[in-house]
Design a protein around this motif. Structure first.
Motif, PDB file in Angstrom:
ATOM      1  N   GLN B 267       0.834  -1.211   0.000  1.00 44.88           N
ATOM      2  CA  GLN B 267       0.000   0.000   0.000  1.00 44.88           C
ATOM      3  C   GLN B 267       0.866   1.257   0.000  1.00 44.88           C
ATOM      4  O   GLN B 267       0.616   2.203  -0.756  1.00 44.88           O
ATOM      5  CB  GLN B 267      -0.914   0.014   1.223  1.00 44.88           C
ATOM      6  CG  GLN B 267      -2.142  -0.884   1.054  1.00 44.88           C
ATOM      7  CD  GLN B 267      -2.885  -1.108   2.359  1.00 44.88           C
ATOM      8  OE1 GLN B 267      -2.445  -0.634   3.407  1.00 44.88           O
ATOM      9  NE2 GLN B 267      -3.988  -1.818   2.305  1.00 44.88           N
ATOM     10  N   LEU B 268       1.901   1.261   0.846  1.00 44.86           N
ATOM     11  CA  LEU B 268       2.734   2.459   0.986  1.00 44.86           C
ATOM     12  C   LEU B 268       3.585   2.700  -0.269  1.00 44.86           C
ATOM     13  O   LEU B 268       3.726   3.834  -0.725  1.00 44.86           O
ATOM     14  CB  LEU B 268       3.630   2.322   2.223  1.00 44.86           C
ATOM     15  CG  LEU B 268       2.884   2.305   3.568  1.00 44.86           C
ATOM     16  CD1 LEU B 268       3.776   1.773   4.684  1.00 44.86           C
ATOM     17  CD2 LEU B 268       2.378   3.704   3.922  1.00 44.86           C
ATOM     18  N   MET B 269       4.137   1.643  -0.828  1.00 46.79           N
ATOM     19  CA  MET B 269       4.969   1.775  -2.037  1.00 46.79           C
ATOM     20  C   MET B 269       4.130   2.223  -3.229  1.00 46.79           C
ATOM     21  O   MET B 269       4.545   3.074  -4.016  1.00 46.79           O
ATOM     22  CB  MET B 269       5.645   0.441  -2.364  1.00 46.79           C
ATOM     23  CG  MET B 269       6.714  -0.007  -1.384  1.00 46.79           C
ATOM     24  SD  MET B 269       8.194   1.032  -1.356  1.00 46.79           S
ATOM     25  CE  MET B 269       9.017   0.496  -2.872  1.00 46.79           C
ATOM     26  N   TYR B 274       6.793   4.480  -5.481  1.00 50.44           N
ATOM     27  CA  TYR B 274       8.219   4.241  -5.235  1.00 50.44           C
ATOM     28  C   TYR B 274       8.705   3.015  -5.994  1.00 50.44           C
ATOM     29  O   TYR B 274       7.922   2.134  -6.353  1.00 50.44           O
ATOM     30  CB  TYR B 274       8.465   4.003  -3.739  1.00 50.44           C
ATOM     31  CG  TYR B 274       8.411   5.241  -2.879  1.00 50.44           C
ATOM     32  CD1 TYR B 274       9.033   6.429  -3.259  1.00 50.44           C
ATOM     33  CD2 TYR B 274       7.751   5.205  -1.645  1.00 50.44           C
ATOM     34  CE1 TYR B 274       8.992   7.555  -2.437  1.00 50.44           C
ATOM     35  CE2 TYR B 274       7.707   6.321  -0.819  1.00 50.44           C
ATOM     36  CZ  TYR B 274       8.328   7.494  -1.229  1.00 50.44           C
ATOM     37  OH  TYR B 274       8.293   8.584  -0.410  1.00 50.44           O
ATOM     38  N   ARG B 275      10.018   2.947  -6.209  1.00 56.94           N
ATOM     39  CA  ARG B 275      10.643   1.786  -6.842  1.00 56.94           C
ATOM     40  C   ARG B 275      11.784   1.283  -5.972  1.00 56.94           C
ATOM     41  O   ARG B 275      12.495   2.070  -5.354  1.00 56.94           O
ATOM     42  CB  ARG B 275      11.208   2.166  -8.219  1.00 56.94           C
ATOM     43  CG  ARG B 275      10.145   2.396  -9.293  1.00 56.94           C
ATOM     44  CD  ARG B 275       9.506   1.065  -9.723  1.00 56.94           C
ATOM     45  NE  ARG B 275       8.404   1.198 -10.676  1.00 56.94           N
ATOM     46  CZ  ARG B 275       7.131   1.397 -10.338  1.00 56.94           C
ATOM     47  NH1 ARG B 275       6.786   1.504  -9.071  1.00 56.94           N
ATOM     48  NH2 ARG B 275       6.194   1.469 -11.265  1.00 56.94           N
ATOM     49  N   LEU B 276      11.938  -0.024  -5.946  1.00 55.96           N
ATOM     50  CA  LEU B 276      12.912  -0.651  -5.044  1.00 55.96           C
ATOM     51  C   LEU B 276      13.840  -1.595  -5.799  1.00 55.96           C
ATOM     52  O   LEU B 276      13.389  -2.331  -6.681  1.00 55.96           O
ATOM     53  CB  LEU B 276      12.153  -1.443  -3.971  1.00 55.96           C
ATOM     54  CG  LEU B 276      12.958  -2.354  -3.025  1.00 55.96           C
ATOM     55  CD1 LEU B 276      13.794  -1.528  -2.050  1.00 55.96           C
ATOM     56  CD2 LEU B 276      12.017  -3.283  -2.239  1.00 55.96           C
ATOM     57  N   ASP B 340      14.183   4.496  -6.108  1.00 59.05           N
ATOM     58  CA  ASP B 340      14.029   5.339  -4.916  1.00 59.05           C
ATOM     59  C   ASP B 340      14.781   4.749  -3.731  1.00 59.05           C
ATOM     60  O   ASP B 340      15.339   5.472  -2.916  1.00 59.05           O
ATOM     61  CB  ASP B 340      12.543   5.473  -4.558  1.00 59.05           C
ATOM     62  CG  ASP B 340      11.753   6.083  -5.692  1.00 59.05           C
ATOM     63  OD1 ASP B 340      11.904   7.298  -5.906  1.00 59.05           O
ATOM     64  OD2 ASP B 340      11.027   5.341  -6.388  1.00 59.05           O
ATOM     65  N   PHE B 341      14.723   3.414  -3.631  1.00 60.26           N
ATOM     66  CA  PHE B 341      15.356   2.734  -2.506  1.00 60.26           C
ATOM     67  C   PHE B 341      16.212   1.567  -3.005  1.00 60.26           C
ATOM     68  O   PHE B 341      15.864   0.921  -3.989  1.00 60.26           O
ATOM     69  CB  PHE B 341      14.309   2.134  -1.554  1.00 60.26           C
ATOM     70  CG  PHE B 341      13.228   3.077  -1.159  1.00 60.26           C
ATOM     71  CD1 PHE B 341      13.526   4.292  -0.543  1.00 60.26           C
ATOM     72  CD2 PHE B 341      11.891   2.761  -1.392  1.00 60.26           C
ATOM     73  CE1 PHE B 341      12.514   5.167  -0.163  1.00 60.26           C
ATOM     74  CE2 PHE B 341      10.877   3.629  -1.022  1.00 60.26           C
ATOM     75  CZ  PHE B 341      11.189   4.842  -0.411  1.00 60.26           C
ATOM     76  N   ALA B 342      17.306   1.327  -2.297  1.00 66.76           N
ATOM     77  CA  ALA B 342      18.058   0.092  -2.526  1.00 66.76           C
ATOM     78  C   ALA B 342      18.216  -0.604  -1.182  1.00 66.76           C
ATOM     79  O   ALA B 342      18.584   0.022  -0.176  1.00 66.76           O
ATOM     80  CB  ALA B 342      19.414   0.390  -3.132  1.00 66.76           C
ATOM     81  N   LYS B 368      19.181   2.165   1.536  1.00 64.17           N
ATOM     82  CA  LYS B 368      19.667   3.447   1.039  1.00 64.17           C
ATOM     83  C   LYS B 368      18.494   4.184   0.403  1.00 64.17           C
ATOM     84  O   LYS B 368      17.818   3.638  -0.486  1.00 64.17           O
ATOM     85  CB  LYS B 368      20.773   3.183   0.007  1.00 64.17           C
ATOM     86  CG  LYS B 368      21.230   4.390  -0.780  1.00 64.17           C
ATOM     87  CD  LYS B 368      22.209   5.234   0.000  1.00 64.17           C
ATOM     88  CE  LYS B 368      22.714   6.392  -0.876  1.00 64.17           C
ATOM     89  NZ  LYS B 368      23.381   7.427  -0.079  1.00 64.17           N
ATOM     90  N   THR B 369      18.244   5.392   0.885  1.00 68.71           N
ATOM     91  CA  THR B 369      17.168   6.216   0.313  1.00 68.71           C
ATOM     92  C   THR B 369      17.766   7.598   0.006  1.00 68.71           C
ATOM     93  O   THR B 369      18.902   7.882   0.390  1.00 68.71           O
ATOM     94  CB  THR B 369      16.008   6.412   1.314  1.00 68.71           C
ATOM     95  OG1 THR B 369      16.431   7.358   2.315  1.00 68.71           O
ATOM     96  CG2 THR B 369      15.613   5.116   1.992  1.00 68.71           C
TER      97      THR B 369
END
Lengths: 408, 408
Positions: B267-269, B274-276, B340-342, B368-369
């Motif tokens: 839901q939040l992503m 966002y992309r991970l 966006d995030f790793a 990492k953001t």
């Protein structure tokens, strides 16, 4: 003489329906395998008087009862107390159990919460059963007619402890187990197997049954304890050949012939010191997850679809036909990774098809070996989790077929 | 006034463990939702005297009992006969039931097998319950204290018929369902939660309970039907704040606040688009497998250990300290993939430690953001499967913590 056993599951989560009680089925199967006749399953919640009443009932009508749940550290874990009441025995601190629980926490470098001390109290004269994987030890004791064994409700702990319990039961009871042989198969359904076996004629005292799990279908032959071994072997061979090369293992016949699909593959890969590279799409990492700890799996690439797969291997694929596409990727993967085998999994169908229960996708597997290229294709139905699991297993199965030299 | 219900499952396949009894859990949940208190589940095989004895027992101690199974056409389907014996009522042909069974076959253009005629016989004075999807109708009747409802064991038929049964039960009983709130947490054990809640004082009529699964621990608060909502909210908030930021969701409070860890993250992503990118080691593909079908997971790399991980990203890592190593890899991964995030997962401990139940490994997660770098570290115990599952979930949990703005 039939030895009657019952299963008793304790926990509000079972009785309220939040948890499906899979422990009861697992225990029944394993008790039946060693020769018990299972008469009843009962589940009750965390209520002291309900628990005590049930233990008293069972004590009068069964020879053995395996109980799961209610051994935790919290206030709603009441099994030991109920057993104490039913057996008219005080609860006594078992110093060794306490030491084990303390060691569990020490090992994890965490202080033992005071609540866990409770888990070391058992009814007097009970036999402690060590828990190699969790904090809650189990215990066993005789109440009237019945030998009660109390195990934790967490399935992994219950199963780990059942190995010890099994030995104790075999020593305590005079059991004459039927001989159970299970033919384990993949890539064929229960009703298709039934059709294969239409012309099979078994002796009257041999029972045929089936069990479908998410991973495989088992065809079960149950022979009386004194059934001649040569005749048994013949029955099994006949059944196996009727089902055909979907049978990947036979449990209960000879040592080393059984096991699940991954065990079978692991033995064959390890024996020959083979190395494998995999590219998975439809199973999205689940194939790799199933192979956790297997050294022969050298490399895993995960891609969302065939296009991303081609990008990952930095190859240009012009062929839109997935069989040819998979073959091209498998050759490239084998060359890049320099492994004995390269396995490529592609699929056709949209993400929406994948997620919907009423839609199917088509799975393409390609195995590249030094001996050649092998293809298999399957239509997968069911929910997303079912498709994902089937994709992982059917991709592994092409490798099993190659290693077992069955017709590809 | 509590209205006590029981569930009774009939069938040799249940009692022998060939079938996991999912009907019992389903029925319990649905009965509980409308206000019954479920006290017991019982399963027995196809034995007339066992069945009759059980019906007589239940008739004396429950207000309602839903029974499944044993309504089929074959000789081992004995429910109606057993009920007739327990209720001292003869079996009578129900002409309308027979007509329905005949119509079922007519519709499928098959002759009705003579055996199916049996399914139209019910104990005298029983209420017929029509089966819209199969051949076996159900029936209901009062025996002593208890209103018994008999339904087929096939889950799809049972569920289709329960809609009618539900209405009948609501009309027959004066039910007041309790309100259940579950606080779902990860990264904290059941007994540690209990310690957090040591100073919690709940009203006397609120029940506190716990449930541990392989994925999470649930802290459960059960409120009476008429418990004031504002006070309920206050109790839940107080409990949640005592457990702290390990709580990732609350079920039963407000729509959209519940769900499992992946639902919460999804839901939040999705909301923020966002992309991970992920690099997993200890969970060996299981993290990716859990995210099947989630578009926000852009890339997954799988590596056996931190060295292979560095090779995959083509970076030189001089630092042998895993926290620094993970940070270096996460920065590189984020840059290479432009997400966006790793998220990078490393662990210390050998493969042998990983496989052994009595050994632990240490998990290092680094996220990492654009806002910075976040680290978390956990000691994992248990068997290989437990470690693998915990690794996948705890890696995802660092992302959940960032997205929910809880203290990292």
């Amino acid at each position: 003489m039939k030895v009657v056993a019952e299963i008793f599951s304790q926990g509000e989560e079972v009785v309220s329906g939040q948890t499906v009680d899979s422990n009861a089925a697992w225990l029944s199967q394993h008790l039946r395998d060693i020769g018990f006749v299972i008469k009843r399953h009962t589940a009750v919640g965390d209520d002291l008087s309900d628990l005590t009443a049930l233990i008293e009932e069972i004590a009068n009508r069964a020879d053995c009862c395996i109980c799961t749940g209610g051994l935790g550290p919290t206030v709603d874990d009441l099994t030991a107390e109920a057993v104490g009441l039913a057996a008219s025995q005080p609860l006594i601190l078992d110093a060794q159990a306490l030491q084990q629980i303390e060691a569990y926490y020490l090992h994890r470098q965490r202080p033992m919460p005071p609540a866990n001390r409770k888990q070391a109290y058992f009814p007097q004269h009970a036999l402690r059963i060590d828990n190699p994987v969790g904090t809650a030890p189990g215990f066993a004791l005789q109440i009237k007619r019945c030998w009660f064994v109390f195990l934790p409700g967490v399935p992994s702990e219950m199963k780990a402890m059942f190995a010890t319990v099994r030995e104790q039961l075999l020593a305590r009871f005079n059991l004459q187990p039927d001989k159970l042989v299970s033919l384990r198969s993949i890539g064929i359904g229960e009703s298709a197997i039934q059709q294969c076996l239409e012309d099979l004629i078994l002796p009257d005292d041999v029972q045929l049954g089936f069990r479908a799990t998410v991973d495989e279908v088992q065809t079960k032959l149950l022979f009386p304890a004194d059934f001649p071994q040569a005749e048994l072997n013949a029955c099994v061979q006949q059944t196996a050949s009727l089902i055909g090369d979907c049978v990947f293992a036979i449990d209960g016949l000879a040592a080393g012939q059984g096991g699940d699909l991954l065990t079978v593959i692991d033995q064959l890969m390890t024996a020959k010191n083979y190395r494998l590279a995999v590219l998975e799409t439809a199973s999205s990492g689940l194939l790799a997850a199933k192979c956790q700890g297997k050294d022969w799996l050298e490399t895993v690439l995960i891609a969302k679809d065939s296009l991303c797969a081609a990008q990952q291997l930095a190859v240009q694929v012009n062929d839109e036909e997935l069989t040819a596409h998979a073959e091209c990727l498998a050759s490239e993967l084998k060359q890049q990774q320099n492994t004995d085998f390269a396995l490529v999994q592609l699929y056709s169908g949209t993400q929406i098809d994948y997620q919907r229960k009423d839609k199917t996708i088509v799975l393409y597997n390609c195995l590249k070996t030094d001996a050649g290229v092998f293809h298999r294709q399957h239509t997968l139905g069911g929910g997303a989790q079912t498709k994902q699991n089937q994709a992982a297993l059917l991709s592994l199965d092409i490798l099993r077929r190659y290693l077992q030299n069955t017709c590809l």
